[in-house]
Design a protein around this motif. Structure first.
Motif, PDB file in Angstrom:
ATOM      1  N   MET A  50      -5.793  10.028   4.610  1.00  0.00           N
ATOM      2  CA  MET A  50      -6.463   8.745   4.816  1.00  0.00           C
ATOM      3  C   MET A  50      -7.130   8.258   3.530  1.00  0.00           C
ATOM      4  O   MET A  50      -7.101   7.069   3.216  1.00  0.00           O
ATOM      5  CB  MET A  50      -7.498   8.851   5.937  1.00  0.00           C
ATOM      6  N   ALA A  51      -7.733   9.175   2.770  1.00  0.00           N
ATOM      7  CA  ALA A  51      -8.401   8.794   1.522  1.00  0.00           C
ATOM      8  C   ALA A  51      -7.388   8.250   0.512  1.00  0.00           C
ATOM      9  O   ALA A  51      -7.665   7.249  -0.169  1.00  0.00           O
ATOM     10  CB  ALA A  51      -9.155   9.983   0.940  1.00  0.00           C
ATOM     11  N   ILE A  52      -6.231   8.885   0.405  1.00  0.00           N
ATOM     12  CA  ILE A  52      -5.186   8.418  -0.519  1.00  0.00           C
ATOM     13  C   ILE A  52      -4.755   7.008  -0.124  1.00  0.00           C
ATOM     14  O   ILE A  52      -4.674   6.102  -0.963  1.00  0.00           O
ATOM     15  CB  ILE A  52      -3.975   9.379  -0.522  1.00  0.00           C
ATOM     16  N   ILE A  53      -4.502   6.813   1.148  1.00  0.00           N
ATOM     17  CA  ILE A  53      -4.042   5.503   1.627  1.00  0.00           C
ATOM     18  C   ILE A  53      -5.137   4.449   1.474  1.00  0.00           C
ATOM     19  O   ILE A  53      -4.888   3.345   0.993  1.00  0.00           O
ATOM     20  CB  ILE A  53      -3.553   5.603   3.083  1.00  0.00           C
ATOM     21  N   MET A  54      -6.360   4.781   1.866  1.00  0.00           N
ATOM     22  CA  MET A  54      -7.445   3.798   1.804  1.00  0.00           C
ATOM     23  C   MET A  54      -7.791   3.411   0.371  1.00  0.00           C
ATOM     24  O   MET A  54      -8.162   2.262   0.105  1.00  0.00           O
ATOM     25  CB  MET A  54      -8.683   4.314   2.533  1.00  0.00           C
ATOM     26  N   THR A  90       0.835  -1.204   0.000  1.00  0.00           N
ATOM     27  CA  THR A  90       0.000   0.000   0.000  1.00  0.00           C
ATOM     28  C   THR A  90       0.868   1.251   0.000  1.00  0.00           C
ATOM     29  O   THR A  90       0.653   2.174  -0.791  1.00  0.00           O
ATOM     30  CB  THR A  90      -0.942   0.014   1.225  1.00  0.00           C
ATOM     31  N   ILE A  91       1.863   1.284   0.867  1.00  0.00           N
ATOM     32  CA  ILE A  91       2.758   2.445   0.933  1.00  0.00           C
ATOM     33  C   ILE A  91       3.519   2.599  -0.384  1.00  0.00           C
ATOM     34  O   ILE A  91       3.659   3.708  -0.901  1.00  0.00           O
ATOM     35  CB  ILE A  91       3.720   2.322   2.132  1.00  0.00           C
ATOM     36  N   TYR A  92       3.981   1.478  -0.952  1.00  0.00           N
ATOM     37  CA  TYR A  92       4.730   1.524  -2.204  1.00  0.00           C
ATOM     38  C   TYR A  92       3.859   2.075  -3.339  1.00  0.00           C
ATOM     39  O   TYR A  92       4.270   2.959  -4.086  1.00  0.00           O
ATOM     40  CB  TYR A  92       5.258   0.125  -2.550  1.00  0.00           C
ATOM     41  N   HIS A  93       2.659   1.543  -3.476  1.00  0.00           N
ATOM     42  CA  HIS A  93       1.790   1.950  -4.584  1.00  0.00           C
ATOM     43  C   HIS A  93       1.219   3.359  -4.397  1.00  0.00           C
ATOM     44  O   HIS A  93       0.882   4.020  -5.383  1.00  0.00           O
ATOM     45  CB  HIS A  93       0.659   0.939  -4.780  1.00  0.00           C
ATOM     46  N   ALA A  94       1.104   3.794  -3.155  1.00  0.00           N
ATOM     47  CA  ALA A  94       0.594   5.146  -2.900  1.00  0.00           C
ATOM     48  C   ALA A  94       1.722   6.170  -2.861  1.00  0.00           C
ATOM     49  O   ALA A  94       1.470   7.368  -2.691  1.00  0.00           O
ATOM     50  CB  ALA A  94      -0.173   5.175  -1.577  1.00  0.00           C
ATOM     51  N   GLY A  95       2.960   5.731  -3.031  1.00  0.00           N
ATOM     52  CA  GLY A  95       4.132   6.594  -2.874  1.00  0.00           C
ATOM     53  C   GLY A  95       4.091   7.894  -3.645  1.00  0.00           C
ATOM     54  O   GLY A  95       4.351   8.962  -3.092  1.00  0.00           O
ATOM     55  N   THR A  96       3.764   7.838  -4.916  1.00  0.00           N
ATOM     56  CA  THR A  96       3.750   9.049  -5.740  1.00  0.00           C
ATOM     57  C   THR A  96       2.695  10.026  -5.251  1.00  0.00           C
ATOM     58  O   THR A  96       2.968  11.214  -5.078  1.00  0.00           O
ATOM     59  CB  THR A  96       3.484   8.689  -7.217  1.00  0.00           C
ATOM     60  N   ASP A  97       1.484   9.520  -5.002  1.00  0.00           N
ATOM     61  CA  ASP A  97       0.414  10.392  -4.501  1.00  0.00           C
ATOM     62  C   ASP A  97       0.764  10.943  -3.122  1.00  0.00           C
ATOM     63  O   ASP A  97       0.501  12.114  -2.831  1.00  0.00           O
ATOM     64  CB  ASP A  97      -0.914   9.638  -4.434  1.00  0.00           C
ATOM     65  N   LEU A  98       1.352  10.104  -2.269  1.00  0.00           N
ATOM     66  CA  LEU A  98       1.736  10.562  -0.926  1.00  0.00           C
ATOM     67  C   LEU A  98       2.804  11.647  -1.002  1.00  0.00           C
ATOM     68  O   LEU A  98       2.759  12.626  -0.244  1.00  0.00           O
ATOM     69  CB  LEU A  98       2.245   9.393  -0.086  1.00  0.00           C
ATOM     70  N   PHE A  99       3.765  11.491  -1.908  1.00  0.00           N
ATOM     71  CA  PHE A  99       4.813  12.501  -2.049  1.00  0.00           C
ATOM     72  C   PHE A  99       4.211  13.853  -2.432  1.00  0.00           C
ATOM     73  O   PHE A  99       4.515  14.876  -1.816  1.00  0.00           O
ATOM     74  CB  PHE A  99       5.852  12.071  -3.087  1.00  0.00           C
ATOM     75  N   HIS A 100       3.361  13.858  -3.453  1.00  0.00           N
ATOM     76  CA  HIS A 100       2.760  15.117  -3.898  1.00  0.00           C
ATOM     77  C   HIS A 100       1.861  15.720  -2.817  1.00  0.00           C
ATOM     78  O   HIS A 100       1.847  16.936  -2.617  1.00  0.00           O
ATOM     79  CB  HIS A 100       1.986  14.905  -5.203  1.00  0.00           C
ATOM     80  N   PHE A 101       1.136  14.873  -2.131  1.00  0.00           N
ATOM     81  CA  PHE A 101       0.294  15.362  -1.043  1.00  0.00           C
ATOM     82  C   PHE A 101       1.145  15.954   0.078  1.00  0.00           C
ATOM     83  O   PHE A 101       0.804  16.995   0.647  1.00  0.00           O
ATOM     84  CB  PHE A 101      -0.588  14.232  -0.500  1.00  0.00           C
TER      85      PHE A 101
END
Length: 176
Positions: A126-130, A37-48
């Motif tokens: 939370m929405a990005i991660i979920m 989850t963290i790996y696949h959300a990485g790009t969105d998490l970085f920008h956020f």
């Protein structure tokens, strides 16, 4: 002295070992849900996080200008960051002190901070991660559970002991 350095070394070593341990979860998809989850959300998490940090630091600086002269919790950037982080996590013990000089300004700062950082930003996080978690979890559901894999390993071991199955070494020896 050296005891403090050793404690620091061991504390970081323990954390790094635990991160390496998480890497071993990749072999079992159901255990790898968190890391995937963290790996696949990485790009969105970085920008956020870029947006989150800009907004958060802006509030920290504004808090220093508004309250730093009379409240030690906002007297430096380091203290202001720590205090804003605590406020973001729900620590409202400073509320009475914030509004003593300019209650309207303090209220506007505090409530806009709470609404923007706590309600909007943390819920977006939370929405990005979920969102990614749901997809990763659905993919992992198609794989065997860890208990099923352990059971399969035990069954294969029993079969090898009874001569019903060849070990990898025996198979290689028979091929050559």
């Amino acid at each position: 002295g050296s005891l403090d350095a050793m404690r620091l070394y061991y504390s970081w070593y323990t954390l790094l070992i635990s991160m390496a341990f998480l890497e071993s979860f990749a072999a079992q998809p159901r255990l790898a849900v968190v890391t995937d989850t963290i790996y696949h959300a990485g790009t969105d998490l970085f920008h956020f996080m870029v947006v989150l940090l800009i907004v958060f630091i802006s509030y920290c600086i504004a808090g220093m200008f508004l309250f730093g002269r009379r409240l030690w919790q906002f007297s430096s950037m380091q203290y202001s960051i720590s205090t804003c982080f605590r406020i973001m996590l729900g620590d409202d013990t400073l509320w009475n002190d914030l509004g003593k000089e300019h209650p309207a300004t303090a209220g506007l700062w505090f409530w806009s901070f709470m609404i923007l950082m706590t309600l909007v930003m943390l819920n977006m996080l939370m929405a990005i991660i979920m969102d990614v978690y749901t997809a990763v979890k659905a993919d992992a559901a198609n794989h065997a559970t860890i208990w099923a894999q352990v059971g399969q390993m035990i069954k294969e071991r029993i079969d090898r002991m009874q001569g019903k199955r060849l070990s990898t070494l025996q198979l290689i020896q028979r091929i050559h």
